[in-house]
Design a protein around this motif. Sequence first.
Motif, PDB file in Angstrom:
ATOM      1  N   ALA A 100      67.127 -65.830  50.197  1.00  0.00           N
ATOM      2  CA  ALA A 100      66.714 -64.758  51.110  1.00  0.00           C
ATOM      3  C   ALA A 100      66.276 -63.527  50.328  1.00  0.00           C
ATOM      4  O   ALA A 100      65.238 -62.909  50.624  1.00  0.00           O
ATOM      5  N   LEU A 101      67.053 -63.142  49.313  1.00  0.00           N
ATOM      6  CA  LEU A 101      66.704 -61.978  48.499  1.00  0.00           C
ATOM      7  C   LEU A 101      65.435 -62.229  47.687  1.00  0.00           C
ATOM      8  O   LEU A 101      64.551 -61.368  47.597  1.00  0.00           O
ATOM      9  N   HIS A 102      65.331 -63.416  47.105  1.00  0.00           N
ATOM     10  CA  HIS A 102      64.184 -63.739  46.259  1.00  0.00           C
ATOM     11  C   HIS A 102      62.894 -63.732  47.070  1.00  0.00           C
ATOM     12  O   HIS A 102      61.868 -63.168  46.638  1.00  0.00           O
ATOM     13  N   GLN A 103      62.925 -64.313  48.262  1.00  0.00           N
ATOM     14  CA  GLN A 103      61.720 -64.341  49.093  1.00  0.00           C
ATOM     15  C   GLN A 103      61.325 -62.940  49.535  1.00  0.00           C
ATOM     16  O   GLN A 103      60.141 -62.596  49.574  1.00  0.00           O
ATOM     17  N   ALA A 104      62.325 -62.111  49.854  1.00  0.00           N
ATOM     18  CA  ALA A 104      62.035 -60.733  50.250  1.00  0.00           C
ATOM     19  C   ALA A 104      61.380 -59.958  49.115  1.00  0.00           C
ATOM     20  O   ALA A 104      60.476 -59.144  49.338  1.00  0.00           O
ATOM     21  N   VAL A 105      61.829 -60.204  47.887  1.00  0.00           N
ATOM     22  CA  VAL A 105      61.235 -59.543  46.722  1.00  0.00           C
ATOM     23  C   VAL A 105      59.777 -59.970  46.544  1.00  0.00           C
ATOM     24  O   VAL A 105      58.884 -59.140  46.303  1.00  0.00           O
ATOM     25  N   LEU A 106      59.517 -61.276  46.674  1.00  0.00           N
ATOM     26  CA  LEU A 106      58.139 -61.757  46.564  1.00  0.00           C
ATOM     27  C   LEU A 106      57.278 -61.178  47.670  1.00  0.00           C
ATOM     28  O   LEU A 106      56.127 -60.769  47.438  1.00  0.00           O
ATOM     29  N   ASP A 107      57.818 -61.124  48.893  1.00  0.00           N
ATOM     30  CA  ASP A 107      57.064 -60.565  50.017  1.00  0.00           C
ATOM     31  C   ASP A 107      56.755 -59.088  49.799  1.00  0.00           C
ATOM     32  O   ASP A 107      55.751 -58.573  50.312  1.00  0.00           O
ATOM     33  N   ALA A 108      57.625 -58.394  49.060  1.00  0.00           N
ATOM     34  CA  ALA A 108      57.404 -56.975  48.762  1.00  0.00           C
ATOM     35  C   ALA A 108      56.414 -56.767  47.627  1.00  0.00           C
ATOM     36  O   ALA A 108      56.101 -55.626  47.278  1.00  0.00           O
ATOM     37  N   GLY A 109      55.928 -57.864  47.028  1.00  0.00           N
ATOM     38  CA  GLY A 109      54.935 -57.765  45.968  1.00  0.00           C
ATOM     39  C   GLY A 109      55.487 -57.502  44.591  1.00  0.00           C
ATOM     40  O   GLY A 109      54.736 -57.106  43.690  1.00  0.00           O
ATOM     41  N   VAL A 110      56.798 -57.736  44.394  1.00  0.00           N
ATOM     42  CA  VAL A 110      57.415 -57.512  43.085  1.00  0.00           C
ATOM     43  C   VAL A 110      57.282 -58.793  42.250  1.00  0.00           C
ATOM     44  O   VAL A 110      57.784 -59.847  42.659  1.00  0.00           O
ATOM     45  N   PRO A 111      56.640 -58.744  41.093  1.00  0.00           N
ATOM     46  CA  PRO A 111      56.535 -59.938  40.250  1.00  0.00           C
ATOM     47  C   PRO A 111      57.891 -60.326  39.652  1.00  0.00           C
ATOM     48  O   PRO A 111      58.678 -59.459  39.269  1.00  0.00           O
ATOM     49  N   VAL A 112      58.143 -61.630  39.599  1.00  0.00           N
ATOM     50  CA  VAL A 112      59.328 -62.161  38.929  1.00  0.00           C
ATOM     51  C   VAL A 112      58.821 -62.992  37.752  1.00  0.00           C
ATOM     52  O   VAL A 112      58.242 -64.063  37.933  1.00  0.00           O
ATOM     53  N   LEU A 113      59.035 -62.484  36.555  1.00  0.00           N
ATOM     54  CA  LEU A 113      58.519 -63.118  35.344  1.00  0.00           C
ATOM     55  C   LEU A 113      59.572 -64.034  34.745  1.00  0.00           C
ATOM     56  O   LEU A 113      60.722 -63.636  34.566  1.00  0.00           O
ATOM     57  N   ARG A 114      59.165 -65.254  34.415  1.00  0.00           N
ATOM     58  CA  ARG A 114      60.085 -66.216  33.821  1.00  0.00           C
ATOM     59  C   ARG A 114      60.248 -65.906  32.339  1.00  0.00           C
ATOM     60  O   ARG A 114      59.564 -66.474  31.488  1.00  0.00           O
ATOM     61  N   MET A 115      61.144 -64.988  32.033  1.00  0.00           N
ATOM     62  CA  MET A 115      61.386 -64.649  30.630  1.00  0.00           C
ATOM     63  C   MET A 115      62.816 -64.173  30.451  1.00  0.00           C
ATOM     64  O   MET A 115      63.437 -63.656  31.378  1.00  0.00           O
ATOM     65  N   ARG A 116      63.327 -64.374  29.249  1.00  0.00           N
ATOM     66  CA  ARG A 116      64.663 -63.929  28.880  1.00  0.00           C
ATOM     67  C   ARG A 116      64.551 -62.658  28.047  1.00  0.00           C
ATOM     68  O   ARG A 116      63.767 -62.586  27.107  1.00  0.00           O
TER      69      ARG A 116
END
Length: 343
Positions: A100-116
């Motif tokens: 739920a949180l992850h989808q809301a972040v994507l819907d808000a246009g926040v990029p989630v970058l796959r990096m450590r």
Amino acid sequence: MSGGHDLVIVGGGPAGLATALHAARAGLDTVIAEPRRAPVDKACGEGLMPGAVRALARLGLDVPGHPITGIRYVQGLRQVQAVFRHGPGLGARRTDLHNALHQAVLDAGVPVLRMRVEDVRQDATGVSIPGTGLRARWLVAADGLHSPMRRSLGLQAQSRGVPRYGLRRHYAVPPWSPYVEVHWGQHAEAYVTPLGPELVGVALLTAQRAPFTTQLESFRALAARLPPEKAVTAVRGAGPLRQKARTRAHGRVLLVGDAAGYIDALTGEGLSLALTGAEALVANLRRSTPSRYETDWSRATRRHRLLTELLVGARQRPALAPRIVPAAACLPRLFTAVVNALA
């Protein structure tokens, strides 16, 4: 500063995602760095207290789960329960909450970058993450209980007391109670959280390094309700639970969630504190008062930290531990007041 973000968040768990949502709504250019694919599971009790439910509602989130009406302590034949006075809690699978949180972040246009990210460079105007090209005015460390960012910045403080660990498993049985039940044993506590019509989560908090099934057997009445063939997930573990940070603000790096420090899961407030901390952090960035974040964090968590320290301290004293539930049963109004103060 030009050519950078306002905020880079290291860690895409609930604390980091909630921070990103608040930041996006405040108009901050935000990016999340998280190496794991969503949803991210974790060994936690999965009981959201009413404060956490309200915090999620303020974010406009509807998380699926099972209503929780209060907390029940159980020790042998003795038990005492307290009803939440200001709305129900929610038993929710960690993966459902994360989705739920992850989808809301994507819907808000926040990029989630796959990096450590485990290192950061600071200067007078911002932070840079070596080898990534990322730069921002501020960095939020939301990278969990054993935060690599906290350690790399020298903010890890030595924790005292006996190390405690959490173990969690799910069973396909109907919940027998609308409460989160806390069963008190000689060496451990077992939390039972209703999660759905045919699902409960069982979390053990313990100082013993022994298998989940071995420790569950010490709770005979509870174990009888949870036949091994009804187990539907593998055992997950976490710990040591107590982690201490020297500060929540270090230059242009701010710590939130478990990375900001953690006492114990005994009072079940980890997610509530993470969500509260995320809101306070972004509010201070929006007001250009980052130096106030430490004070606001301390004020918001003071009651929880005091009560949790007292309860864990009593739990670790052989003369006091067996008297916690009897004392609560003898003073039900006080027990209800404490539960609601935390909830």
